[in-house]
Design a protein around this motif. Structure first.
Motif, PDB file in Angstrom:
ATOM      1  N   PHE A  37       0.857  -1.186   0.000  1.00 36.78           N
ATOM      2  CA  PHE A  37       0.000   0.000   0.000  1.00 36.78           C
ATOM      3  C   PHE A  37       0.893   1.235   0.000  1.00 36.78           C
ATOM      4  N   GLU A  38       0.880   1.926  -1.126  1.00 30.39           N
ATOM      5  CA  GLU A  38       1.760   3.081  -1.287  1.00 30.39           C
ATOM      6  C   GLU A  38       0.937   4.293  -1.713  1.00 30.39           C
ATOM      7  N   ALA A  39       1.370   5.459  -1.280  1.00 30.43           N
ATOM      8  CA  ALA A  39       0.714   6.699  -1.709  1.00 30.43           C
ATOM      9  C   ALA A  39       1.255   7.108  -3.072  1.00 30.43           C
ATOM     10  N   TYR A  40       0.364   7.514  -3.951  1.00 25.93           N
ATOM     11  CA  TYR A  40       0.809   8.052  -5.226  1.00 25.93           C
ATOM     12  C   TYR A  40      -0.187   9.109  -5.697  1.00 25.93           C
ATOM     13  N   THR A  41       0.314  10.011  -6.504  1.00 24.14           N
ATOM     14  CA  THR A  41      -0.493  11.141  -6.955  1.00 24.14           C
ATOM     15  C   THR A  41      -0.704  11.062  -8.457  1.00 24.14           C
ATOM     16  N   ILE A  42      -1.942  11.256  -8.878  1.00 22.33           N
ATOM     17  CA  ILE A  42      -2.272  11.335 -10.294  1.00 22.33           C
ATOM     18  C   ILE A  42      -2.788  12.741 -10.568  1.00 22.33           C
ATOM     19  N   ASN A  43      -2.025  13.506 -11.311  1.00 27.22           N
ATOM     20  CA  ASN A  43      -2.445  14.859 -11.692  1.00 27.22           C
ATOM     21  C   ASN A  43      -3.191  14.780 -13.016  1.00 27.22           C
ATOM     22  N   GLU A 240      -0.542   0.488 -17.481  1.00 28.22           N
ATOM     23  CA  GLU A 240      -0.429   0.234 -16.040  1.00 28.22           C
ATOM     24  C   GLU A 240      -1.705   0.831 -15.427  1.00 28.22           C
ATOM     25  N   THR A 241      -2.729   0.002 -15.358  1.00 29.19           N
ATOM     26  CA  THR A 241      -4.089   0.477 -15.123  1.00 29.19           C
ATOM     27  C   THR A 241      -4.231   1.307 -13.861  1.00 29.19           C
ATOM     28  N   SER A 242      -3.818   0.770 -12.728  1.00 33.27           N
ATOM     29  CA  SER A 242      -4.068   1.444 -11.453  1.00 33.27           C
ATOM     30  C   SER A 242      -3.265   2.720 -11.275  1.00 33.27           C
ATOM     31  N   SER A 243      -2.233   2.912 -12.101  1.00 30.88           N
ATOM     32  CA  SER A 243      -1.440   4.139 -12.041  1.00 30.88           C
ATOM     33  C   SER A 243      -1.868   5.156 -13.098  1.00 30.88           C
ATOM     34  N   GLY A 268      -8.396   8.608 -16.721  1.00 31.96           N
ATOM     35  CA  GLY A 268      -9.095   7.380 -16.359  1.00 31.96           C
ATOM     36  C   GLY A 268      -8.108   6.233 -16.340  1.00 31.96           C
ATOM     37  N   PHE A 269      -8.600   5.040 -16.009  1.00 29.87           N
ATOM     38  CA  PHE A 269      -7.755   3.853 -15.913  1.00 29.87           C
ATOM     39  C   PHE A 269      -7.659   3.165 -17.277  1.00 29.87           C
ATOM     40  N   PRO A 270      -6.464   3.075 -17.862  1.00 28.98           N
ATOM     41  CA  PRO A 270      -6.322   2.481 -19.193  1.00 28.98           C
ATOM     42  C   PRO A 270      -6.454   0.956 -19.167  1.00 28.98           C
ATOM     43  N   ASP A 271      -7.103   0.426 -20.180  1.00 26.18           N
ATOM     44  CA  ASP A 271      -7.310  -1.020 -20.281  1.00 26.18           C
ATOM     45  C   ASP A 271      -6.616  -1.538 -21.542  1.00 26.18           C
ATOM     46  N   ASN A 272      -7.370  -2.000 -22.517  1.00 33.52           N
ATOM     47  CA  ASN A 272      -6.764  -2.581 -23.715  1.00 33.52           C
ATOM     48  C   ASN A 272      -6.223  -1.505 -24.665  1.00 33.52           C
ATOM     49  N   ILE A 273      -5.174  -1.876 -25.394  1.00 32.61           N
ATOM     50  CA  ILE A 273      -4.587  -1.011 -26.421  1.00 32.61           C
ATOM     51  C   ILE A 273      -4.703  -1.751 -27.748  1.00 32.61           C
ATOM     52  N   LEU A 274      -5.337  -1.113 -28.735  1.00 25.65           N
ATOM     53  CA  LEU A 274      -5.535  -1.750 -30.033  1.00 25.65           C
ATOM     54  C   LEU A 274      -5.047  -0.832 -31.144  1.00 25.65           C
ATOM     55  N   PRO A 275      -4.661  -1.408 -32.287  1.00 27.77           N
ATOM     56  CA  PRO A 275      -4.291  -0.569 -33.438  1.00 27.77           C
ATOM     57  C   PRO A 275      -5.492   0.265 -33.883  1.00 27.77           C
ATOM     58  N   SER A 290     -12.727  12.648  -8.032  1.00 27.16           N
ATOM     59  CA  SER A 290     -12.072  13.137  -6.816  1.00 27.16           C
ATOM     60  C   SER A 290     -11.952  12.052  -5.750  1.00 27.16           C
ATOM     61  N   SER A 291     -12.933  11.154  -5.663  1.00 21.06           N
ATOM     62  CA  SER A 291     -12.885  10.107  -4.634  1.00 21.06           C
ATOM     63  C   SER A 291     -11.752   9.124  -4.911  1.00 21.06           C
ATOM     64  N   ILE A 292     -11.543   8.774  -6.183  1.00 24.98           N
ATOM     65  CA  ILE A 292     -10.453   7.858  -6.538  1.00 24.98           C
ATOM     66  C   ILE A 292      -9.105   8.517  -6.301  1.00 24.98           C
ATOM     67  N   ILE A 293      -8.981   9.771  -6.681  1.00 21.87           N
ATOM     68  CA  ILE A 293      -7.734  10.499  -6.468  1.00 21.87           C
ATOM     69  C   ILE A 293      -7.422  10.599  -4.977  1.00 21.87           C
ATOM     70  N   PHE A 294      -8.468  10.793  -4.167  1.00 23.65           N
ATOM     71  CA  PHE A 294      -8.299  10.841  -2.714  1.00 23.65           C
ATOM     72  C   PHE A 294      -7.772   9.503  -2.188  1.00 23.65           C
ATOM     73  N   LEU A 295      -8.346   8.395  -2.659  1.00 21.28           N
ATOM     74  CA  LEU A 295      -7.895   7.068  -2.228  1.00 21.28           C
ATOM     75  C   LEU A 295      -6.442   6.814  -2.620  1.00 21.28           C
ATOM     76  N   CYS A 296      -6.048   7.275  -3.801  1.00 16.80           N
ATOM     77  CA  CYS A 296      -4.666   7.086  -4.255  1.00 16.80           C
ATOM     78  C   CYS A 296      -3.671   7.710  -3.273  1.00 16.80           C
ATOM     79  N   LYS A 297      -4.049   8.839  -2.698  1.00 11.54           N
ATOM     80  CA  LYS A 297      -3.144   9.576  -1.804  1.00 11.54           C
ATOM     81  C   LYS A 297      -3.119   9.022  -0.380  1.00 11.54           C
ATOM     82  N   HIS A 298      -4.043   8.099  -0.042  1.00 10.95           N
ATOM     83  CA  HIS A 298      -4.176   7.646   1.348  1.00 10.95           C
ATOM     84  C   HIS A 298      -4.092   6.115   1.435  1.00 10.95           C
TER      85      HIS A 298
END
Length: 403
Positions: A37-43, A240-243, A268-275, A290-298
């Motif tokens: 469990f690590e804190a990370y910031t997504i701007n 890297e979906t969760s990041s 948003g969270f990236p999933d599949n990559i297609l041509p 905002s709620s997801i960003i808050f969880l990322c920081k805590h």
């Protein structure tokens, strides 16, 4: 006044009891789940310029509604479209017809037993028409659609540099090599909810067909997902979906064997990559709010939520051990699975975004919807003048005519 003092005292005691429970759950050593469990910031980048909101995916048709569940990925061979679904089924998709062409798993009582049914995620054809499948419960597979024969290339029991695969997710074929992602080395897909609360130490791997050998290229990734090879074959691009970012792993040149960030701070969270014509398209399975960003920081909050979830789930597993019942199976599955996030759908943004990029990491445009007619899009493919939209959640294939 005495009644007020008594009530205050009672509330204080209750608050202290709840606080003590929270502290015990969060800080007691050895409690499951075993996650980082690590804190990370997504701007989150602004929706402007090539990301300015549009309605290109509005009014999506719902094809084959309730005839399938969770069309995760798409692949085309001989101008025929295929998709991977819950129940372990690969379907051929025609304008007015859906044909099951392959089953990866075994007979099961329902989708709550997807570890028995099978869950094909990423699918790709080679030049000769063999279908390669990353099944979350059965490993890396090779199938012949003409005969229905399925061979296991990488099993779920195979130890790969210290860990067996837990969520084989996406793949890309380059002649004798299959590049693929293992989204977790700590949890299976039926406990996928834990993987969004902590880092489940996912990996990027390559499988050499002629040698029947795996090699780990990257470790400790935060739910690695979609993957694509650059046109000159010099690097891979990985979601890297969760990041909320895409990574680039170099295969050739002076940076070979190293990685950097291809693009980050996605909305948003990236999933599949297609041509996508001469470029690529990455679908954001869920917009960031905002709620997801808050969880990322805590991280401590995420740790408490993950441990609380595990306690509840474990209680039902104990009940099921002594009184085996399909109802308990369904509850256990629902608690840990991504599908439980569907209860938040009414509160989520009415927004779907798939981003078009070139192979330099430049955003060229986007396909968006804001009408709630399509959501949780995991993949977009252009096929016969339509955009076909996949999703692990939806009981239909989305389709929008290209204008």
């Amino acid at each position: 006044m005495s009644w007020f003092m008594g009530l205050t005292k009672k509330c204080t005691v209750t608050f202290c009891q709840i606080s003590l429970i929270i502290i015990i759950i969060t800080f007691s050593p050895g409690l499951e789940p075993d996650l980082d469990f690590e804190a990370y910031t997504i701007n989150v980048r602004a929706l402007e310029g090539p990301l300015v909101p549009n309605t290109k995916l509005n009014n999506a048709e719902h094809l084959f509604e309730n005839e399938l569940k969770g069309p995760e990925d798409f692949a085309v061979f001989n101008n025929e479209l295929y998709t991977s679904c819950h129940g372990g089924i690969i379907y051929k998709v025609e304008t007015d017809k859906l044909t099951a062409v392959l089953k990866t798993g075994k007979h099961c009582a329902g989708l709550f037993q997807e570890h028995i049914c099978g869950r094909p995620l990423g699918i790709k054809f080679d030049k000769l028409g063999a279908l390669y499948i990353a099944d979350a419960y059965y490993g890396l597979l090779k199938a012949n659609l003409s005969t229905g024969e399925v061979n296991t290339l990488v099993s779920m029991e195979q130890n790969i540099e210290g860990f067996p695969p837990m969520i084989p997710n996406s793949l890309f074929i380059d002649d004798d090599v299959i590049y693929w992602t293992d989204s977790s080395t700590t949890h299976h897909l039926y406990d996928g909810l834990y993987t969004v609360l902590g880092n489940t130490r996912g990996r990027l791997l390559k499988y050499i067909l002629s040698e029947k050998r795996n090699e780990v290229l990257m470790r400790n990734l935060n739910f690695p997902n979609g993957i694509i090879l650059s046109k000159d074959k010099s690097f891979l691009i990985i979601s890297e979906t969760s990041s909320a970012r895409l990574l680039r792993y170099y295969l050739r040149g002076p940076k070979a064997g190293t990685a950097d960030i291809f693009i980050d701070n996605l909305p948003g969270f990236p999933d599949n990559i297609l041509p996508f014509d001469d470029n690529l398209i990455v679908s954001l399975i869920h917009p960031l709010d905002s709620s997801i960003i808050f969880l990322c920081k805590h991280p401590l909050l995420r740790k408490f939520l993950a441990r609380s979830l595990h306690i509840v789930q474990s209680s039902f597993k104990i009940f099921n051990y002594f009184i085996e019942n399909q109802l308990f199976d369904k509850i256990i599955h629902w608690i840990g699975h991504f599908e439980s996030l569907e209860i938040l759908k009414p509160f989520a943004k009415s927004q779907s975004i798939s981003i078009i990029l070139n192979y330099n990491g430049q955003i060229l445009g986007s396909l968006q919807a804001n009408d709630s007619n399509i959501s949780s899009v995991s993949s977009v493919i252009k096929y016969k003048n339509y955009y076909y939209l996949g999703s692990p959640m939806n009981p239909y294939i989305g389709r929008v005519q290209i204008t």
